[in-house]
Design an enzyme around this catalytic site. Structure first.
Site, PDB file in Angstrom:
ATOM      1  N   GLY A  99      61.756  14.806  16.891  1.00  0.00           N
ATOM      2  CA  GLY A  99      61.815  15.679  15.716  1.00  0.00           C
ATOM      3  C   GLY A  99      61.116  15.126  14.502  1.00  0.00           C
ATOM      4  N   CYS A 100      60.489  13.962  14.597  1.00  0.00           N
ATOM      5  CA  CYS A 100      59.882  13.288  13.447  1.00  0.00           C
ATOM      6  C   CYS A 100      60.959  12.975  12.432  1.00  0.00           C
ATOM      7  CB  CYS A 100      58.821  14.113  12.728  1.00  0.00           C
ATOM      8  SG  CYS A 100      57.532  14.649  13.791  1.00  0.00           S
TER       9      CYS A 100
END
Ligand code: FAD
Lengths: 101, 414
Positions: A99-100
């Site tokens: 998801g960064c």
């Protein structure tokens, strides 16, 4: 008859953990499991993800697929409805997209 | 004489320039920093601007850079890695032996159809830019009620917790103004939860819940219908707003793409432990400008700069680089009402609860709301201007430590 589960290693959510355990046949089965029948368009996205991963080191994001493989995000949503980034990674046998942080 | 050129004099560029200038012999090394504007902006301060805070936001770069560092004000237009030269928009060409790209990332409202237009800075706002934060302050002052939508276009963005912090502060702001019951607050994210990592996402999700803030997940915006004041997603969901506060797509500088040095978002692909460009060994990219799989944050810019500097001395001597960056990030999260929480993590360890930085002694608490954490965040401004960007010593090691941390299911002894 062998079930796919005997041959592959996955994480708790079913994403393959071994890049090399993936095959075209497996992709067809994984896709069928989430209600997707693979067309040429699907394969274009999946092949891009497979080729990109070893050099890039991360599962490609939707933006990366759309920019580098030339498949518009809108179409990715049509091909892999709901959560395209996750579904593509799942079928392509790659880790769930990070998801960064 | 060798020449080191640093593109961008923000957090990372300033830290690196100051640290190297202290240790590279003046007669042997020329160090040049190039930035498009003369003032350095303290970006963490932008979060407080919409609610009235405005102290110490800008300082002249010249004053933050040590003597012996050359500062050029100009817009970088292209890098030619074969000729080892940098071209500026005004036509000047600067040559380098070693290049550090530290041009960060910036907001690009032009990348979402419908975002820029007649409603930009009227009903559609951002707080990631100086002008945007001030325009939003006026909008909040004049807001008489309705639906406030806080929205993130796409990850990665710099300071990924900032939109959550803004949401918490806005909720408290309306409560203090005794109009909370007239404002509906919705947080719209492309992620599948409040935050990216599961444990922190659970904690932050709970805080949103307690404050009656609705969360709309997996929302990837296709366009803004500014006339109908509506966000439209790729899967044709719609969310209406009266006031939209968005974090536009964040992208690296255009010259990076134009010079063939970037990925699809103009970030420079680097080795994640040394920050060396994967394509050109004499180029390093530090801070938000690179593609590291960790947060884009001032703390990361700082920790990774320390590693880079040690490696740089080895590299220019022709030695192997032995220092390895672990992805360490450390972020204060304002939660409103004078409280905050703190997260500390790296490539391999997600944010965990516990105490920080001195193990059980704290005094700060991880993933737990306290007043001390809020004061920590405010103190950070002084630390930033006086210690961090000057390249001076800070009490937090560049490598993450497990001391004081525990997994939520583990027994903790007091
Ligand atoms: C609202 C907000 C809140 C934040 N809060 C926090 C926080 O609490 N804690 C934290 O750790 N971080 C926080 N951050 C993130 C932090 O500010 C950044 O991660 C950090 O500044 C990154 O440093 P950098 O040097 O990579 O980029 P920057 O500091 O952004 O510097 C980039 C520089 O490059 C220059 N530049 C860009 N393009 C060109 C060009 N073409 N030519 C010439 N110059 C150019 C710019 O003018 C700029 O000076 C926050 C950010 C925002 C927006």
């Amino acid at each position: 008859m062998t079930t796919i589960h005997r041959e592959i290693h996955t994480d708790a959510e079913g994403f393959l953990t071994e890049y090399d355990e993936w095959t075209d046949d497996l992709a067809v089965q994984l896709a069928a499991g989430i209600g997707i029948e693979l067309s040429d368009e699907h394969w274009k996205a999946i092949r891009f993800l497979r080729e990109d991963y070893p050099t890039h080191g991360e599962t490609a994001t939707l933006r990366r697929v759309s920019t580098l493989a030339g498949i518009p995000v809108k179409q990715l949503f049509a091909l892999f409805p709901g959560k395209p980034a996750k579904k593509m990674a799942y079928v392509a046998g790659l880790p769930k997209p990070r998801g960064c942080v | 004489m060798k020449r080191l050129v640093i593109l961008g004099g923000g957090t990372a560029g300033t830290v690196v320039a100051n640290k190297l200038r202290r240790r590279l012999v003046l007669e042997d090394w020329r160090i040049t920093v190039i930035d498009r504007v003369p003032d350095h902006l303290y970006q963490p301060g932008l979060l407080f601007v919409p609610f009235g805070g405005r102290e110490d936001l800008l300082k002249p770069r010249r004053r933050l850079l040590r003597a012996g560092i050359e500062l050029l004000i100009g817009e970088v237009a292209a890098v030619d890695p074969e000729r080892k030269s940098v071209k500026l928009l005004d036509g000047d060409v600067v040559c380098y032996d070693y290049l550090v790209i530290a041009t960060g990332t910036s907001s690009r409202p032009d990348q979402t159809p419908g975002m820029l237009g007649a409603e930009w800075r009227h009903s559609i706002h951002d707080f990631y830019t100086y002008d945007g934060a001030f325009a939003l302050r006026d909008a909040l002052q004049g807001f008489t009620g309705g639906r406030l939508v806080v929205h993130v276009v796409e990850q990665p963005i710099k300071c990924p917790v900032a939109p959550l912090e803004f949401t918490f502060l806005a909720e408290a702001f309306f409560r203090w103004r005794e109009m909370r019951d007239q404002v509906e607050i919705v947080y719209v994210t492309p992620l599948d939860g409040a935050f990216t990592k599961p444990i922190a996402s659970r904690y932050l999700g709970r805080l949103l819940d307690e404050r009656k803030i609705t969360v709309e997940t997996d929302f990837l915006v296709e366009r803004v219908d500014a006339d109908r004041k509506t966000l439209v997603s790729y899967d044709e969901r719609e969310i209406g707003y009266d006031l939209l506060v968005t974090v536009p797509l964040n992208m690296g500088a255009d010259f990076i793409g134009a010079s063939g040095l970037g990925d699809e978002l103009n970030y420079v692909p680097v080795d994640k432990h040394t920050l060396q460009s994967r394509a050109h060994p004499d180029i390093f990219a530090i801070g938000d400008a690179n593609d590291l799989p960790t947060s884009k944050a001032g703390s990361v810019a700082h920790f990774s700069s320390e590693i880079f500097v040690e490696n740089f001395f080895q590299y220019v001597e022709g030695l192997a680089m032995t220092h390895r960056f672990d992805g360490h990030a450390n972020c204060f999260v304002e939660t409103g009402d004078g409280k905050g929480l703190l997260i500390d993590f790296n490539y391999d360890t997600e944010p965990l609860p516990g105490r920080f930085p001195f193990g059980r002694l704290g005094p700060l608490s991880l993933l737990h709301e306290t007043k001390a954490n809020h004061w920590g965040k405010l103190a950070f401004r002084w630390i930033y201007w006086n210690l961090l960007v000057k390249g001076r010593w800070l009490p937090i090691p560049s490598r993450m430590s497990m001391s004081g941390k525990h997994r939520p299911d583990e027994e903790v002894r007091p």
